[in-house]
Design a protein around this motif. Structure first.
Motif, short mmCIF file in Angstrom:
data_model
loop_
_atom_site.label_atom_id
_atom_site.label_comp_id
_atom_site.label_asym_id
_atom_site.label_seq_id
_atom_site.Cartn_x
_atom_site.Cartn_y
_atom_site.Cartn_z
N THR A 100 -38.50 45.36 -21.82
CA THR A 100 -37.63 45.20 -20.66
C THR A 100 -36.37 44.48 -21.12
OG1 THR A 100 -39.53 45.08 -19.18
CG2 THR A 100 -37.44 44.20 -18.36
N LEU A 101 -35.26 45.20 -21.17
CA LEU A 101 -34.02 44.67 -21.73
C LEU A 101 -32.99 44.45 -20.64
CD1 LEU A 101 -33.71 47.10 -24.79
CD2 LEU A 101 -34.87 44.87 -24.70
N PHE A 102 -32.23 43.36 -20.76
CA PHE A 102 -31.12 43.11 -19.85
C PHE A 102 -30.06 42.31 -20.59
CE2 PHE A 102 -34.16 39.67 -19.31
CZ PHE A 102 -33.39 38.53 -19.28
N PRO A 103 -28.81 42.35 -20.13
CA PRO A 103 -27.74 41.65 -20.84
C PRO A 103 -27.50 40.24 -20.32
CG PRO A 103 -26.78 43.03 -19.16
CD PRO A 103 -28.27 43.22 -19.06
N ARG A 104 -27.04 39.40 -21.22
CA ARG A 104 -26.36 38.17 -20.83
C ARG A 104 -24.93 38.28 -21.32
NH1 ARG A 104 -27.17 32.95 -18.79
NH2 ARG A 104 -29.35 32.53 -18.25
N PHE A 105 -24.05 37.52 -20.69
CA PHE A 105 -22.64 37.56 -21.08
C PHE A 105 -22.25 36.21 -21.66
CE2 PHE A 105 -22.88 40.37 -17.20
CZ PHE A 105 -23.03 41.54 -17.93
N SER A 106 -21.29 36.24 -22.57
CA SER A 106 -20.91 35.00 -23.26
C SER A 106 -20.33 33.96 -22.31
CB SER A 106 -19.92 35.31 -24.38
OG SER A 106 -18.77 35.94 -23.88
N SER A 107 -19.83 34.39 -21.15
CA SER A 107 -19.28 33.44 -20.17
C SER A 107 -20.35 32.52 -19.60
CB SER A 107 -18.59 34.19 -19.03
OG SER A 107 -19.47 35.13 -18.43
N SER A 108 -21.63 32.86 -19.80
CA SER A 108 -22.72 32.02 -19.28
C SER A 108 -23.18 30.98 -20.30
CB SER A 108 -23.91 32.89 -18.87
OG SER A 108 -24.58 33.42 -20.00
N LEU A 109 -22.68 31.04 -21.54
CA LEU A 109 -23.23 30.22 -22.61
C LEU A 109 -22.72 28.78 -22.59
CD1 LEU A 109 -23.06 32.67 -25.66
CD2 LEU A 109 -24.99 32.24 -24.10
N ILE A 110 -23.61 27.87 -22.94
CA ILE A 110 -23.26 26.47 -23.18
C ILE A 110 -24.04 26.01 -24.41
CG2 ILE A 110 -22.74 25.88 -20.78
CD1 ILE A 110 -25.57 24.60 -20.64
N GLY A 111 -23.62 24.89 -24.98
CA GLY A 111 -24.27 24.36 -26.16
C GLY A 111 -25.27 23.26 -25.86
N HIS A 112 -25.91 22.80 -26.91
CA HIS A 112 -26.81 21.65 -26.84
C HIS A 112 -26.07 20.44 -26.27
CE1 HIS A 112 -29.63 18.58 -28.27
NE2 HIS A 112 -28.64 17.99 -28.91
N GLY A 113 -26.70 19.76 -25.33
CA GLY A 113 -26.11 18.56 -24.74
C GLY A 113 -25.18 18.83 -23.58
N GLN A 114 -24.70 20.06 -23.43
CA GLN A 114 -23.86 20.39 -22.28
C GLN A 114 -24.74 20.61 -21.06
OE1 GLN A 114 -21.52 23.66 -24.29
NE2 GLN A 114 -19.81 22.52 -23.42
N ALA A 115 -24.14 20.48 -19.89
CA ALA A 115 -24.90 20.54 -18.65
C ALA A 115 -25.15 21.98 -18.21
CB ALA A 115 -24.18 19.79 -17.55
N ILE A 116 -26.40 22.28 -17.88
CA ILE A 116 -26.74 23.49 -17.15
C ILE A 116 -26.37 23.24 -15.69
CG2 ILE A 116 -28.63 24.97 -16.36
CD1 ILE A 116 -30.07 24.33 -18.98
N VAL A 117 -25.63 24.16 -15.09
CA VAL A 117 -25.09 23.94 -13.75
C VAL A 117 -25.92 24.70 -12.72
CG1 VAL A 117 -23.09 24.23 -12.23
CG2 VAL A 117 -22.76 23.55 -14.62
N ARG A 118 -26.48 23.95 -11.76
CA ARG A 118 -27.21 24.57 -10.65
C ARG A 118 -26.20 25.02 -9.61
NH1 ARG A 118 -29.48 23.55 -5.62
NH2 ARG A 118 -28.44 21.54 -5.50
N PRO A 119 -26.11 26.35 -9.35
CA PRO A 119 -25.07 26.84 -8.44
C PRO A 119 -25.25 26.34 -7.02
CG PRO A 119 -26.61 28.60 -9.00
CD PRO A 119 -26.95 27.43 -9.88
N SER A 120 -24.15 26.14 -6.34
CA SER A 120 -24.18 25.55 -5.00
C SER A 120 -24.85 26.45 -3.98
CB SER A 120 -22.75 25.24 -4.54
OG SER A 120 -21.95 26.42 -4.55
N MET A 121 -24.89 27.76 -4.22
CA MET A 121 -25.44 28.67 -3.21
C MET A 121 -26.93 28.93 -3.35
SD MET A 121 -23.97 30.26 -5.92
CE MET A 121 -22.30 30.57 -5.32
#
Length: 292
Positions: A100-121
């Protein structure tokens, strides 16, 4: 060899780990590209040559840098769903006999130590610890016998998923691509330092110090050899392409009560021999900057 992509004083750089210490250079003083993707595209011994050139570079304090994803703009990010049987059992899906394959886009990427953002909606941000393989040599119709010759190295991924949006349609793409939800790193570890095909590695995800996922990469239903061969039947793989190989059981959405990531949480993904990817969770705000 273990490489780290980083930013310091608004300039990108590349470092190599030597005896537990980072040694690296910024782009303005390096004699070579500090972009792992560019180096991989050069082929041959370019990656090893760059690594050797960094061995005598100045020491870098990890506290003084911002870790970037090992590859910030890979040509493709190909993710694999339902690749551990125990995870499929906790999901609303039947086990497929084809990846089962699906894409991710580079605009979603963050590095180690950066914050994962929980979307407001949405309040359905979930964790998924995964092994990453990075393609070093491109190709199409790659045979199983030659598949691992195309792997340059490995890393760690947290495929943080906004479940509410993932399940809005049969396609998962939106729920898997919110900005600042694809944590990647901290290291790019060359294939010569990892068991062939990333086999037999212990993968563990921890939320606020509590183990929530624990498995061996041996438990993957479609191993890396199979994935590379199957994907390349249809899609030409390029140097720098990233394959995110799937997550084991234990996701928060499948629990009763559900265990979802919220502001103030810390999520860690550790894979044996590859390090620990650690990210805080924050809530989205109107003024929050987009990671770059």
């Amino acid at each position: 060899m273990r490489l780290v992509s980083f930013r310091k004083n608004n300039e990108i750089g590349l470092a190599v780990e030597v005896a537990g210490e980072l040694r690296g250079r910024l782009a303005s003083v390096a004699e070579h590209s500090v972009d792992i993707g560019v180096v991989l595209s050069l082929g041959g011994e370019a990656l090893q040559s760059v690594g050797r050139s960094l061995l005598n570079a100045p020491a870098i304090d990890p506290a003084d840098i911002c870790f970037l994803p090992p590859l910030t703009t890979p040509p493709k990010i190909i993710c694999v769903g339902l690749n551990y049987a125990d995870h499929t059992k906790e999901s609303p899906y039947e086990q497929p006999d084809y990846p089962t394959l699906f894409p991710r886009f580079s605009s979603s990427l963050i590095g180690h130590g950066q914050a994962i953002v929980r979307p407001s909606m949405s309040d359905s941000l979930d964790f998924e610890g995964e092994l990453v393989a990075v393609i070093g040599k491109g190709g199409r119709h790659i045979s199983r016998a030659r598949a691992l010759e195309h792997v340059a190295g490995y890393s760690i991924f947290n495929d943080a998923s906004v479940r509410e949006y993932q399940f809005k349609s049969p396609q998962w793409t939106v729920g898997k691509n919110f900005d600042a939800t694809g944590a990647f790193g901290p290291y790019f570890v060359t294939a010569d330092e990892v068991p062939r095909g990333g086999k037999g590695l212990r993968l563990e995800t921890r939320l606020n110090g509590n183990v929530v996922q624990s498995a061996s990469t041996d438990d993957m239903l479609f191993d890396l050899v199979e994935l590379i061969s199957v994907v390349s039947e249809a899609i030409t793989l390029l140097p720098g392409d990233v394959i995110v190989t799937g997550t084991p059981a234990g996701i928060g959405w499948a629990r009763t009560p559900r265990l979802l990531m919220r502001s103030g949480d810390i999520c860690e993904v550790e894979i044996e021999g590859l390090g620990i990817l650690r990210n805080p969770i924050v809530d989205e705000t109107a003024s929050a900057p987009v990671p770059s």
